[in-house]
Design an enzyme around this catalytic site. Structure first.
Site, short mmCIF file in Angstrom:
data_model
loop_
_atom_site.label_atom_id
_atom_site.label_comp_id
_atom_site.label_asym_id
_atom_site.label_seq_id
_atom_site.Cartn_x
_atom_site.Cartn_y
_atom_site.Cartn_z
N TYR A 86 -7.56 -34.09 -61.49
CA TYR A 86 -8.86 -34.72 -61.73
C TYR A 86 -9.78 -33.80 -62.50
O TYR A 86 -9.60 -32.59 -62.54
CB TYR A 86 -9.50 -35.18 -60.41
CG TYR A 86 -10.15 -34.09 -59.58
CD1 TYR A 86 -11.51 -33.79 -59.71
CD2 TYR A 86 -9.42 -33.38 -58.63
CE1 TYR A 86 -12.11 -32.81 -58.94
CE2 TYR A 86 -10.01 -32.41 -57.86
CZ TYR A 86 -11.36 -32.12 -58.01
OH TYR A 86 -11.96 -31.15 -57.25
N CYS A 87 -10.76 -34.43 -63.13
CA CYS A 87 -11.84 -33.72 -63.82
C CYS A 87 -13.12 -34.50 -63.51
O CYS A 87 -13.22 -35.08 -62.43
CB CYS A 87 -11.56 -33.60 -65.33
SG CYS A 87 -11.44 -35.17 -66.20
N ALA A 88 -14.06 -34.53 -64.42
CA ALA A 88 -15.30 -35.26 -64.17
C ALA A 88 -15.08 -36.78 -64.25
O ALA A 88 -15.43 -37.52 -63.34
CB ALA A 88 -16.39 -34.82 -65.13
#
Length: 127
Positions: A86-88
């Site tokens: 995941y990231c933003a």
């Protein structure tokens, strides 16, 4: 002539499906990631954001390997466990998920709505 064109359509569809399957990872939403993490304690949760973003908020159990360090630190990402990246908002994590699948990782998930989607679903974030 028309029959030949019609016969080509299924081949094109199969080729596109093979391309998608070759990508080797699956986009999932934050709610699906939450269920996967709850059901399987062996899932490796990979955060590919910056250290600054990680410091502002992260998911419980996440390991930070910023996107620009993934290739160098790939040995820290287990091959024998499912990996949720995941990231933003899902763009950087999608790149990493694709990279991992090309490197032979078999079960890779991209949290396509990122930590923003996680937050919007009312799920807990560590600060």
């Amino acid at each position: 002539m028309v029959m030949k064109q019609i016969a080509i359509i299924p081949m094109i569809v199969l080729a596109l499906a093979a391309t998608v399957l070759a990508a080797g990872y699956r986009d999932i939403k934050a709610s699906e990631a939450k269920s996967l993490l709850a059901a399987n304690k062996k899932v490796f949760l990979l955060d590919v954001r910056t250290p600054e973003e990680f410091g502002q908020g992260r998911l419980h159990g996440a390991v930070l390997i910023p996107i620009n360090e993934v290739e160098r630190r790939i040995g820290e990402i287990p091959r024998n466990r499912p990996v949720v990246v995941y990231c933003a908002v899902g763009s950087r994590s999608g790149l990493v998920a694709g990279f991992l699948s090309r490197k032979g990782y078999r079960e890779v998930y991209n949290m396509a709505d990122g930590i923003v989607g996680w937050y919007r679903n009312g799920l807990p974030i560590l600060r």
